[in-house]
Design a protein around this motif. Structure first.
Motif, PDB file in Angstrom:
ATOM      1  N   UNK A   1      -2.255  -7.083  -7.227  1.00 16.83           N
ATOM      2  CA  UNK A   1      -2.887  -5.865  -7.763  1.00 16.83           C
ATOM      3  C   UNK A   1      -1.897  -4.707  -7.810  1.00 16.83           C
ATOM      4  N   UNK A   2      -1.194  -4.511  -6.727  1.00 19.20           N
ATOM      5  CA  UNK A   2      -0.262  -3.381  -6.647  1.00 19.20           C
ATOM      6  C   UNK A   2       0.901  -3.572  -7.617  1.00 19.20           C
TER       7      UNK A   2
ATOM      8  N   UNK B   1     -12.142   5.861  -9.396  1.00 16.92           N
ATOM      9  CA  UNK B   1     -11.102   5.003  -8.829  1.00 16.92           C
ATOM     10  C   UNK B   1     -10.423   4.183  -9.911  1.00 16.92           C
ATOM     11  N   UNK B   2     -11.191   3.722 -10.859  1.00 16.34           N
ATOM     12  CA  UNK B   2     -10.632   2.927 -11.952  1.00 16.34           C
ATOM     13  C   UNK B   2      -9.599   3.740 -12.756  1.00 16.34           C
ATOM     14  N   UNK B   3      -9.835   5.036 -12.906  1.00 18.05           N
ATOM     15  CA  UNK B   3      -8.891   5.895 -13.626  1.00 18.05           C
ATOM     16  C   UNK B   3      -7.573   6.024 -12.864  1.00 18.05           C
ATOM     17  N   UNK B   4      -7.654   5.964 -11.547  1.00 15.90           N
ATOM     18  CA  UNK B   4      -6.438   6.063 -10.729  1.00 15.90           C
ATOM     19  C   UNK B   4      -5.595   4.802 -10.822  1.00 15.90           C
ATOM     20  N   UNK B   5      -6.242   3.658 -10.824  1.00 18.09           N
ATOM     21  CA  UNK B   5      -5.526   2.396 -10.798  1.00 18.09           C
ATOM     22  C   UNK B   5      -5.180   1.986 -12.206  1.00 18.09           C
TER      23      UNK B   5
ATOM     24  N   UNK C   1       0.829  -1.208   0.000  1.00 20.20           N
ATOM     25  CA  UNK C   1       0.000   0.000   0.000  1.00 20.20           C
ATOM     26  C   UNK C   1       0.867   1.264   0.000  1.00 20.20           C
ATOM     27  N   UNK C   2       1.997   1.227   0.680  1.00 22.67           N
ATOM     28  CA  UNK C   2       2.913   2.360   0.643  1.00 22.67           C
ATOM     29  C   UNK C   2       3.507   2.524  -0.756  1.00 22.67           C
ATOM     30  N   UNK C   3       3.788   1.422  -1.428  1.00 26.78           N
ATOM     31  CA  UNK C   3       4.282   1.476  -2.807  1.00 26.78           C
ATOM     32  C   UNK C   3       3.216   2.062  -3.731  1.00 26.78           C
ATOM     33  N   UNK C   4       1.960   1.660  -3.521  1.00 26.82           N
ATOM     34  CA  UNK C   4       0.860   2.212  -4.306  1.00 26.82           C
ATOM     35  C   UNK C   4       0.741   3.714  -4.064  1.00 26.82           C
ATOM     36  N   UNK C   5       0.853   4.128  -2.814  1.00 31.12           N
ATOM     37  CA  UNK C   5       0.783   5.554  -2.486  1.00 31.12           C
ATOM     38  C   UNK C   5       1.908   6.326  -3.179  1.00 31.12           C
ATOM     39  N   UNK C   6       3.101   5.754  -3.204  1.00 33.06           N
ATOM     40  CA  UNK C   6       4.241   6.406  -3.870  1.00 33.06           C
ATOM     41  C   UNK C   6       4.004   6.516  -5.373  1.00 33.06           C
TER      42      UNK C   6
ATOM     43  N   UNK D   1      -7.140  11.626  -2.246  1.00 30.32           N
ATOM     44  CA  UNK D   1      -7.430  13.018  -2.527  1.00 30.32           C
ATOM     45  C   UNK D   1      -6.405  13.562  -3.508  1.00 30.32           C
ATOM     46  N   UNK D   2      -6.868  14.343  -4.475  1.00 26.90           N
ATOM     47  CA  UNK D   2      -5.951  14.937  -5.443  1.00 26.90           C
ATOM     48  C   UNK D   2      -5.113  13.931  -6.195  1.00 26.90           C
ATOM     49  N   UNK D   3      -5.651  12.723  -6.427  1.00 30.24           N
ATOM     50  CA  UNK D   3      -4.894  11.697  -7.125  1.00 30.24           C
ATOM     51  C   UNK D   3      -3.855  11.012  -6.263  1.00 30.24           C
ATOM     52  N   UNK D   4      -3.906  11.257  -4.964  1.00 31.17           N
ATOM     53  CA  UNK D   4      -2.930  10.689  -4.030  1.00 31.17           C
ATOM     54  C   UNK D   4      -3.618   9.807  -2.992  1.00 31.17           C
ATOM     55  N   UNK D   5      -2.861   8.862  -2.435  1.00 31.97           N
ATOM     56  CA  UNK D   5      -3.293   8.076  -1.288  1.00 31.97           C
ATOM     57  C   UNK D   5      -2.493   8.581  -0.099  1.00 31.97           C
TER      58      UNK D   5
END
Length: 112
Positions: A80-81, A108-112, A11-16, A51-55
């Motif tokens: 997934x990540x 959300x789909x656009x983000x992932x 999840x931290x990798x996804x946030x980065x 928020x703002x395209x960020x986790x």
């Protein structure tokens, strides 16, 4: 089965990754929602805010009031990540459950 630490790191990798792409995504995705990620096989959860395209504000523990709730196994979260598991196929095959309103799902789909 992955460990809690491996899930936290994923999840931290996804946030980065989202942070690196936030400038290009921000104009396309207007989303500010709380998020809960529940890891079913480890009986643990994490929560944060998109928020703002960020986790951001990623922390241990569940948020029962989260506007977006994702439930999956530890191995599927890591896949997934990493990009080894397509989120649309995972949802269709019931490997991942996402509870959110339909408009949030599209964003959300656009983000992932």
């Amino acid at each position: 089965m992955a460990t809690v630490d491996e899930c936290r790191q994923a999840l931290q990798d996804l946030a980065a990754r989202l942070e690196r792409n936030a400038e290009t995504v921000r104009d396309r995705v207007d989303l500010d929602r709380t998020l809960a990620c529940r890891i079913t096989d480890l009986e643990t959860a994490f929560h944060g805010r998109i928020t703002g395209g960020r986790l951001v504000e990623l922390a241990d523990g569940d948020d029962p009031k989260a506007k977006i709730a994702i439930s999956t196994t530890s191995d599927d979260l890591l896949a997934l990540v990493r990009g080894d598991l397509d989120v649309t196929r995972a949802v269709a095959n019931r490997r991942v459950s996402i509870k959110a309103n339909p408009f949030d799902l599209m964003k959300l789909r656009k983000l992932l």
